[in-house]
Design an enzyme around this catalytic site. Structure first.
Site, PDB file in Angstrom:
ATOM      1  N   HIS A  22     -94.868  10.874   4.468  1.00  0.00           N
ATOM      2  CA  HIS A  22     -95.527  10.042   3.462  1.00  0.00           C
ATOM      3  C   HIS A  22     -96.055  10.824   2.272  1.00  0.00           C
ATOM      4  CE1 HIS A  22     -94.946   6.786   6.202  1.00  0.00           C
ATOM      5  NE2 HIS A  22     -95.339   5.963   5.263  1.00  0.00           N
ATOM      6  N   TYR A  58     -85.084   7.319   7.675  1.00  0.00           N
ATOM      7  CA  TYR A  58     -86.268   7.820   8.375  1.00  0.00           C
ATOM      8  C   TYR A  58     -87.130   6.703   8.968  1.00  0.00           C
ATOM      9  CZ  TYR A  58     -88.045  12.591   8.902  1.00  0.00           C
ATOM     10  OH  TYR A  58     -88.343  13.846   9.378  1.00  0.00           O
ATOM     11  N   TYR A  78     -81.368  22.037  20.435  1.00  0.00           N
ATOM     12  CA  TYR A  78     -80.553  23.259  20.481  1.00  0.00           C
ATOM     13  C   TYR A  78     -81.225  24.350  21.317  1.00  0.00           C
ATOM     14  CZ  TYR A  78     -78.034  21.389  16.380  1.00  0.00           C
ATOM     15  OH  TYR A  78     -77.304  20.623  15.511  1.00  0.00           O
ATOM     16  N   ARG A  97     -75.371  22.638   5.610  1.00  0.00           N
ATOM     17  CA  ARG A  97     -76.058  21.345   5.530  1.00  0.00           C
ATOM     18  C   ARG A  97     -76.484  21.028   4.097  1.00  0.00           C
ATOM     19  NH1 ARG A  97     -75.213  18.372  10.200  1.00  0.00           N
ATOM     20  NH2 ARG A  97     -75.862  19.513  12.065  1.00  0.00           N
ATOM     21  N   HIS A 127     -89.108   3.529  13.659  1.00  0.00           N
ATOM     22  CA  HIS A 127     -90.114   2.699  14.327  1.00  0.00           C
ATOM     23  C   HIS A 127     -89.919   2.573  15.838  1.00  0.00           C
ATOM     24  CE1 HIS A 127     -90.455   1.193  10.054  1.00  0.00           C
ATOM     25  NE2 HIS A 127     -91.663   1.612  10.326  1.00  0.00           N
TER      26      HIS A 127
END
Length: 603
Positions: free
Chosen positions: A192, A370, A340, A105, A373
């Site tokens: 954030h 990301y 998983y 990844r 909402h």
């Protein structure tokens, strides 16, 4: 040669000044213009060759033949539970698989970073200027005939129309994975610390110069903000006691800037590391929990090291909390999202003998990706009562009235919405969603299919293949005209999800590399840092290595209420609505001038 001729022909017909507008270079090859009407693809180390980097080398061909599709991998990892239970108990097998997950990844993310909104080619400025978000793909060149290069119409559809027609919720769709509001607010709170768009400079700029997990949302981005919130005694942060429990201090007591509407009483203006966290009580709940955890860890270290001064206690506690955060994110948060049966593991030593760079740069596309909402419900259910958005926003009195314990219990029980698939965006964040789309256009994102190719996925050939159904596909066809002109942000939210899953394929395959590289690229995961002495000895090291969302709650919330990131019972209990409007509360109900002042698209 034929492919090259067709691409150049398309560019010429469309009036393109830049031959790279057609994105001719495949498999992560780099397009470089040669003169005004020619291009050259740099296929170096891509594993492919040819004019457009489309011919696989021998070893690449073998790898492609052996490599299973993402759907196959997902199926294997989410089925055969008995087999995975055995694998999870065999350390060397679990470590081997986890190492592969991390390396496969994270290697998809360029390190050092390459591009930003103003530099579609490699430059020292793009590398060194930390005030920019980096880019997974360079921006579409300025002189292209269409917003996506050469595909699609000359103008993109009206962003407000896109949101209303294909994103806005008709009826709440619960997440089939059982994701709850404890997860939703954790996601919002956690991200954030590195999604801090500098709106005054533009959506391509960030105030989060550390570009990773630094817990600046707990401690503050600037040294001045941090110092204003510190006690400067025993390493602790300032706090106040209310009803026998610890809460953040007020703005008045710290002189820390926070974003609150003017009508909020002074005693409800809590001061925390992130200035926007007064927006939602769910964020203030997590801010309170992490404040308590920091001060608790300081007490543990003080007992272990009575010789240490305030500064060392503070700094070491911060490193411990960073470690706790990363472990919780990998082993609880990402574990839940993945679905998983294989148990993910936080163990930095898995990468010590691998090629890995301990640095990170947040990408603009990761920020856009990301925007989850749809997780948000229509109302918030707390201790048998319902609060609509108008009642919930900027209302810390709700947290004080019910207490952190009841918040944890209630949010653990309340199911969140499904992110991908059909329309599930709440009306309260319609303007936020529109702003997200407008800003991605301002940053000149490439098409959704180009991002699929960037993350080794097959591009979709039709809108119906993207959505998995006809009605939504027809709406998108009317709006965009060409699947290769489909935009990243709305596509992520309308993409057909995996069976009984919260996300579609692209969200997972693009999001996982950004996430894991950002987490494992943290300095505390490096060989020089990852040792007991960094964290005050075995006591501090143990706090990290035993951390979980449940242990965080038990250590800091009265009564140790059960929690997880998924509901244990899908049947929600009936609640009483208090003073609630029958209509959904939109942003107009909550003073949008305050909300949109800073980083609205990230909340």
């Amino acid at each position: 040669m034929l492919a090259r001729a067709l691409l150049l022909c398309a560019a010429v017909v469309c009036g393109a000044a830049n031959p790279c507008c057609s994105h001719p270079c495949q498999n992560r090859g780099v397009c470089m213009s040669v003169g005004f009407d020619q291009y050259k693809c740099d296929c170096t180390r891509t594993g492919f060759y040819g004019e457009n980097c489309t011919t696989p080398e021998f070893l690449t061909r073998i790898k492609l033949l052996l490599k299973p599709t993402p759907d196959t991998v997902h199926y294997i990892l989410t089925h055969f539970k008995g087999v995975w239970n055995i694998v999870n108990k065999i350390s060397f097998l679990r470590n081997m698989i986890m190492r592969y997950v991390l390396t496969s990844r994270s290697h998809l993310i360029e390190s050092p970073p390459t591009y930003n909104v103003h530099y579609s080619y490699k430059s020292w400025e793009a590398f060194s200027n930390l005030s920019y978000y980096t880019r997974a793909l360079p921006p579409v060149p300025d002189d292209c005939p269409t917003p996506m290069g050469v595909k699609g119409r000359k103008e993109l559809p009206d962003s407000k129309e896109v949101v209303k027609k294909v994103l806005l919720r008709r009826k709440f769709i619960p997440d089939p994975q059982g994701t709850n509001l404890m997860f939703a607010f954790f996601a919002q709170h956690f991200t954030h610390q590195f999604f801090k768009t500098d709106i005054e400079r533009g959506p391509a700029f960030t105030k989060g110069k550390n570009h990773g997990v630094d817990l600046s949302h707990v401690y503050g981005e600037s040294l001045e903000r941090q110092h204003n919130r510190r006690l400067f005694k025993d390493g602790k942060m300032k706090y106040q006691m209310i009803n026998g429990e610890m809460y953040p201090p007020t703005v008045k007591d710290t002189q820390v800037e926070m974003i609150y509407p003017p009508h909020i009483p002074e005693h409800l203006k809590f001061a925390v590391g992130q200035e926007v966290f007064g927006l939602v009580p769910g964020l203030m709940m997590y801010a309170t929990i992490w404040l308590r955890e920091h001060n608790r860890v300081c007490d543990v270290l003080k007992q272990e090291h009575p010789e240490w001064g305030d500064e060392q206690l503070f700094q070491t506690s911060r490193l411990i909390l960073i470690g706790e955060t990363i472990k919780i994110v990998i082993e609880d948060y990402v574990q839940h999202l993945s679905g998983y049966h294989f148990k993910l593991k936080f163990d930095p030593e898995l990468l010590f003998n691998q090629q890995f760079q301990y640095q990170n740069r947040i990408a603009a596309e990761f920020n856009t990706l990301y925007h989850w909402h749809p997780l948000l419900p229509d109302v918030f259910q707390i201790d048998g009562q319902e609060y609509n958005y108008q009642q919930f926003i900027y209302n810390n009195s709700v947290l004080l009235e019910h207490g952190v314990t009841q918040f944890v219990e209630s949010f653990t029980r309340q199911i969140a919405g499904r992110v991908a698939g059909r329309r599930n965006l709440p009306a309260a964040v319609e303007k936020v969603s529109k702003a997200s789309l407008d800003q991605s256009r301002e940053m000149k994102y490439q098409s959704f299919n180009e991002y699929r190719k960037r993350f080794l996925l097959k591009p979709y050939e039709s809108f119906e293949e993207l959505t998995g159904e006809k009605e939504m596909a027809a709406e998108l066809e009317a709006l965009y005209g060409d699947i290769d002109a489909m935009e990243l942000y709305p596509a992520l939210l309308v993409e057909k999800p995996a069976p009984d899953a919260i996300f579609g394929e692209t969200m997972v395959e693009a999001g996982a590399p950004f996430s894991l590289k950002g987490l494992m690229g943290n300095p505390i995961c490096s060989p020089e840092y990852w040792k007991p002495s960094t964290f005050g000895g075995e006591v501090g090291f143990k706090i990290i290595n035993t951390a979980s969302i449940q242990s965080l709650i038990c250590s800091n919330v009265k009564g140790c209420p059960f929690t997880s990131f998924s509901v244990q019972d899908a049947h929600l209990t009936k609640t009483v609505t208090i003073n609630a409007s029958s209509s959904h509360s939109g942003l107009d109900d909550i003073n949008p001038t305050v909300l949109l002042k800073e980083r609205s698209t990230e909340l």
